[in-house]
Structures are given as C-alpha cells and as structure tokens.
Design an enzyme around this catalytic site. Structure first.
Site, PDB file in Angstrom:
ATOM      1  N   GLY A  68       0.837  -1.194   0.000  1.00  0.00           N
ATOM      2  CA  GLY A  68       0.000   0.000   0.000  1.00  0.00           C
ATOM      3  C   GLY A  68       0.870   1.240   0.000  1.00  0.00           C
ATOM      4  N   CYS A  72       5.204  -6.273   1.891  1.00  0.00           N
ATOM      5  CA  CYS A  72       5.554  -4.844   1.887  1.00  0.00           C
ATOM      6  C   CYS A  72       4.798  -4.106   2.991  1.00  0.00           C
ATOM      7  CB  CYS A  72       5.310  -4.243   0.510  1.00  0.00           C
ATOM      8  SG  CYS A  72       6.176  -2.681   0.253  1.00  0.00           S
ATOM      9  N   TYR A  73       3.821  -3.262   2.647  1.00  0.00           N
ATOM     10  CA  TYR A  73       3.026  -2.576   3.669  1.00  0.00           C
ATOM     11  C   TYR A  73       2.379  -3.586   4.609  1.00  0.00           C
ATOM     12  CZ  TYR A  73      -0.572   0.483   5.712  1.00  0.00           C
ATOM     13  OH  TYR A  73      -1.373   1.182   6.599  1.00  0.00           O
ATOM     14  N   HIS A 124       8.249  -7.621  -3.024  1.00  0.00           N
ATOM     15  CA  HIS A 124       7.038  -8.031  -3.745  1.00  0.00           C
ATOM     16  C   HIS A 124       7.293  -9.347  -4.497  1.00  0.00           C
ATOM     17  CE1 HIS A 124       4.544  -4.405  -3.180  1.00  0.00           C
ATOM     18  NE2 HIS A 124       5.697  -3.757  -3.159  1.00  0.00           N
ATOM     19  N   GLU A 173       5.113 -11.129  -5.921  1.00  0.00           N
ATOM     20  CA  GLU A 173       4.110 -11.320  -6.974  1.00  0.00           C
ATOM     21  C   GLU A 173       4.543 -10.789  -8.332  1.00  0.00           C
ATOM     22  OE1 GLU A 173       2.937  -7.406  -4.898  1.00  0.00           O
ATOM     23  OE2 GLU A 173       3.916  -9.304  -4.406  1.00  0.00           O
ATOM     24  N   SER A 193     -20.722  -9.608 -27.433  1.00  0.00           N
ATOM     25  CA  SER A 193     -19.990  -8.605 -28.206  1.00  0.00           C
ATOM     26  C   SER A 193     -19.122  -9.245 -29.276  1.00  0.00           C
ATOM     27  CB  SER A 193     -19.094  -7.782 -27.269  1.00  0.00           C
ATOM     28  OG  SER A 193     -18.022  -8.585 -26.782  1.00  0.00           O
ATOM     29  N   VAL A 237     -13.518 -12.010 -26.493  1.00  0.00           N
ATOM     30  CA  VAL A 237     -13.140 -13.257 -25.826  1.00  0.00           C
ATOM     31  C   VAL A 237     -14.087 -13.572 -24.668  1.00  0.00           C
ATOM     32  CG1 VAL A 237     -11.325 -14.442 -24.539  1.00  0.00           C
ATOM     33  CG2 VAL A 237     -10.726 -12.974 -26.483  1.00  0.00           C
ATOM     34  N   ASP A 238     -14.344 -12.588 -23.818  1.00  0.00           N
ATOM     35  CA  ASP A 238     -15.110 -12.844 -22.601  1.00  0.00           C
ATOM     36  C   ASP A 238     -16.553 -13.259 -22.899  1.00  0.00           C
ATOM     37  OD1 ASP A 238     -12.784 -12.009 -21.364  1.00  0.00           O
ATOM     38  OD2 ASP A 238     -13.502  -9.957 -21.068  1.00  0.00           O
ATOM     39  N   LYS A 294      -8.267 -12.926 -17.109  1.00  0.00           N
ATOM     40  CA  LYS A 294      -8.327 -13.077 -18.568  1.00  0.00           C
ATOM     41  C   LYS A 294      -7.720 -14.392 -19.053  1.00  0.00           C
ATOM     42  CE  LYS A 294      -9.387 -10.418 -21.374  1.00  0.00           C
ATOM     43  NZ  LYS A 294     -10.646 -10.228 -22.158  1.00  0.00           N
TER      44      LYS A 294
END
Length: 536
Positions: free
Chosen positions: A67, A94-95, A181, A183, A235, A238-239, A382
């Site tokens: 954060g 981290c935070y 981090h 990640e 639409s 992909v989704d 995704k």
C-alpha cells in the site's frame, strides 16, 4: 428489480480459498493471480472487511498486500490484532509486512536508505517460505519505511545490504512477513515463494483448475436457470464468447445471444461476429443482431468525458436488451461476460481506487428489467477465461483474439465520438493490425520461432489533437493517430512492445496515405501502471 451489479454462478469448485486483503497497493490483482497460478482459488477484499465475515469464509490463508501509506501514520489503513489470532496462516507483503510487525509489537519507521527496484536478497532456505530458493536471489523492492524492530516471537529470515529485515517469520503461529514483492515478475523466484506459502504453509491441495470450473459451472448454471430463458450480451470478444460457449453447453437454445452492433466495433467485425455465432455457425443458441449505430451516435453526440461515454454505452446496451427481451417474450436472466479485473477495477472489490467503470459492471443503470444477472466468468482473470474457452472446445483464433473493450472504439476515440472519427480509427486500426501480423508471421517463418517483440494487444486510437501538416504541397490540419502495443501476461500489468521501427514506418506510411483525415502517427510507449492499456 434493482440490480447494481451482477452475481456470479456460485463457485463450489473447491473448499480451499486464500483471500487477499487489499491496503490500496497497485499489485492486488497480481497477488491473487499468482496464487491462482498455484491452482488455489483466491479473492480480493478490502482491509475494511469485517473480521466476522473473514471468519465465515474459512480461508486456508490470508495475504496482506502492499500500500502507498506509512502504517504508523494516523488514519493509515490498518487491521486488528485479532486477524493474526485466528489460527489462519497470514503472509504480509511490503506494507502488509510492516503492518503485521507494528500491530504485533514491532516497530516501523522511515528507512535511512530507500530501496526501489531489483535488489539482491539473502534468504534463509530453512524457512518454509524459501524452500528451494537460492540463498542469494533477486527481488523487487519498493519501500521508504522499514521494519526497525521485529515483533516478539518472530525472527529474521532474509535481509539485504540496506534492509535488515527483508523477511521475518513466526512459524509457530504461521505468520510471515516479506518486505519485497514476490508477486511481480522482477522477483525471480517470487512464484516459488507464494507456492511455498499457499501449498506448503496453508496446506492447499491445488484443486482450482479450468476443467473443474467448466464442469461445475455448467452444472450450476443448469440448476440456477432451470427451464428459464437467458439473454446474453454478446460482443464477439473473448469474454462474452466464452460466456456464450459455457451457457450454450449448459442450456442450449434456452439461450438467446443478442449482438448489438453499436457502430463502435473494429472494421468488418460485425459481419465476422455474425458468421461465427449466427445461423451458419457451430453454436447451439439463438442469435439476434441489432444494428444500432445511429442510435449510439445520437446518444454520444457532444459527449467528451470518458466515464460519461462508458455509462451512456452501458445504459444503451441494457435498453436494447430490454427491448429485445420484450420481443422474445418472458426472459428470466441477463447474462454478461464480466471478468474479475472488471469487478476490481470498477471499485467493487478490494480497496484500490476506481480505475475505470466497465459497461457491464459500474456502468449499469439503476434499473434492469430482468429477474437476475448471471456472470459466469465474474471470478476469472483473462488468461483463465482463455483456458476455459479451450476446455469448451472454442476455436483457438476466437479464444486468443485480442481483447476489445465493451464500449468499443468509444474509448479509443478521445473526445466526442462521431461517425467520421469511427471510420478513421477503424481504417487506421485495420492497417496497423494487418502490418504487425504480417511482420510477425514473416519473422516466424525466417527464424523458426515466434517474434519476441510480438505484442499481446495492439490497436490504433484517435487522439483529439489536430495539427498542421503538408501533403501534396498543401497545408493540412488533421488528426493524429496513436498506436498502442503492449506485452503482458495477465493484462493487469503491461510494458510497451518493441515493434521494429521498419514495421512502424510501414504502418505510418499506409495510414497517412490511405486514411483520410490523418496527417500524423504517434507511438505510445507508456507502461501499465502508470497508464492503462486502453486510452480512456
């Protein structure tokens, strides 16, 4: 029925869940995504989430994100000591690491030397977090505070030359604090560290898989829908395509897909969508195409503010669906291809600020004339959506199609949307994608491998800037087109793709020569963050 946001199909796929508690960091989605790479289901919640709600979820582990604040400041995001006394393993990043130390009796203060970027970290491989990790490993640091004294019961298991406590642990209580981090991809062995936490410390079995997701989702959709009728906002992206495939498998012709051609699609895309999903396609569903170009252009006339455009486009989607539903008869459910980043970026999950509303999340009007909204992909990132698409047997060219925003070219046109501007960006975008694809194929044939520079998403956008140019010995005053190309794994972070200059020159020449109204071409090199992949 008053519906602000849709509900996902209940995910009873696994009784294993790790939750990410968000303190406003930019990597909250990335943390959750990395956990899911370990085949462990993960969701994001705000630090304001009530402790009783956390208990009720019965998570196998808890991760506290980074954060922007200093945890010792007044009114800084915080958590109670009780969070660390639930008997649930907790990993602070981290935070989150600093907050853990402060709450449990340690001390955090301004660091004498700020650390940012790739940093050599010395770790204790005997720690459960660092099993199989090199004793000296490269990690991504981003902090101006540091843990000056660890909390009672903890001991240090990693340090750097400037940071005496790069990681600390209290294994008896399964509490772990990491200053860097893990990640981000810049932390070379970060995925291994997170795997060690969720699969090792938390004892998760790794049951979150796309084959299980598809099978369970089909079952739950059938149970929820019964003999009802479902209307899907298709639409062709992909989704929504994967959502259509999932619903089609579950309920067949109880599903009607309404494709709204709002005039904001890529060049020739309306016809391409109809070819795939229409009567001559391979899907077992009902398909309706609504040509609403003039309706949208009228609603968007004079509108320049991005969020307003999104909400207008979102509301018109719903209005069109309501009208089509009335023509069809009784429709019980509205289905949408909302995915998890849509939810988080719209401010409906986690603690981070609203980045943008999405036409199928934050852009929904207050009143929706359907019994309920079904969003079967609402919990997926995704790349997980693509995996689900392959599990459903959808063609690869559809599954790996470039992402396209729900509001379409409406947010790739800066300022007011007009038919003229839409045609400009459609033509420029088609040229750009054609030349990039052609160059990438040529490279692959010549080198026997995919082009390392090939972007994961690339498109042309129309700026609102007009400038002086010279064409055919005449002065022009026309628009500037901006080209965007990014490399990304999960679309939560992205870096500019280094497309060869010769390719860009070819694109520039073709756009200026073939697209009326353009006399300048720009190339956007911004990363995400601080930018977004889209323009508005």
């Amino acid at each position: 029925m008053d519906i602000k946001s849709g509900c996902s199909v209940e995910q009873g796929l696994s009784n294993e869940k790790v939750i990410v508690i968000d303190f406003g960091g930019q990597y909250n989605q990335l943390v959750a995504r990395r956990v899911r790479e370990c085949n462990v289901y993960c969701e994001i919640y705000s630090y304001r989430t009530d402790i009783e709600q956390i208990k009720a979820m019965k998570p196998k582990g808890i991760i506290l994100t980074g954060g922007p604040n200093s945890c010792y400041e007044e009114n800084a995001p915080a958590c109670t000591k009780e969070l660390f006394e639930l008997g649930i393993p907790v990993l602070g990043l981290c935070y989150g690491a600093q907050l853990m130390m402060l709450v449990l009796g340690g001390n955090v203060e301004k660091a004498p030397v700020r650390e940012y970027g790739k940093t050599q970290v010395h770790v204790d491989p005997s720690s459960p977090l660092f099993a199989g990790v090199e004793q000296e490993t490269v990690c991504w640091m981003s902090h101006f505070d540091y843990i000056s004294r660890i909390a009672p019961g903890f001991f240090t298991v990693a340090h750097t030359d400037n940071c005496p406590v790069a990681a600390a642990q209290c294994p008896d209580k399964k509490l772990y604090a990491i200053q860097f981090h893990p990640e981000v991809l810049h932390t070379v062995e970060g995925t291994k560290m997170l795997y060690n936490f969720v699969r090792g410390v938390c004892s998760c079995g790794g049951t979150w898989r796309m084959d299980s997701f598809v099978e369970e989702s089909v079952r739950q959709i059938r149970e929820k829908v019964g003999d009802g009728k479902v209307l899907l906002a298709l639409s062709g992206g992909v989704d929504s395509s994967v959502a259509a495939g999932l619903l089609s498998r579950a309920i067949g012709r109880q599903l009607t897909c309404v494709f709204v051609d709002h005039g904001l699609l890529r060049k020739n895309e309306g016809d391409e969508v109809e070819a795939v999903f229409g009567p001559d396609g391979d899907f077992d569903l009902n398909f309706i195409r609504v040509n609403a170009q003039e309706r949208y252009y009228g609603k968007l006339a004079g509108v320049t503010e991005p969020e307003t455009k999104r909400k207008i486009i979102g509301e018109e989607f719903i209005r069109v669906f309501e009208e089509e539903a009335k023509k069809i008869g009784a429709v019980d459910f509205l289905a949408q291809g909302t995915i998890y980043p849509d939810v988080v970026e719209s401010g409906l999950g986690g603690e981070s600020a609203v980045i943008k509303s999405h036409h199928n999340v934050g852009g929904l009007p207050d009143y929706v004339d359907f019994k309920e909204i079904i969003e079967p992909l609402r919990d997926l990132f995704k790349d997980e959506v693509r995996k689900a698409g392959l599990e459903l047997g959808l063609p690869e060219q559809l599954v790996f199609r470039q992402p396209f925003p729900g509001p379409g070219l409406g947010i790739r046109i800066i300022g007011e949307v007009t038919a003229e501007k839409v045609h400009i960006v459609q033509d420029a975008d088609a040229i750009y994608r054609e030349e990039v694809d052609k160059a990438a194929v040529s490279y692959a044939k010549e080198h026997g491998a995919a082009a390392p520079w090939r972007p994961d998403q690339y498109f042309a956008a129309l700026t609102n800037m007009r400038s002086v140019g010279v064409m055919g010995d005449e002065r022009t005053y026309d628009y500037a087109v901006a080209l965007r190309a990014v490399k990304t794994v999960d679309f939560m972070t992205a870096e500019c793709a280094e497309i060869p200059f010769a390719v860009l020159q070819t694109v520039m020449n073709r756009i200026i020569n073939e697209v009326r109204g353009v006399n300048r071409v720009l190339f956007d090199i911004s990363s995400k963050p601080p930018g977004t992949i889209e323009f508005e």
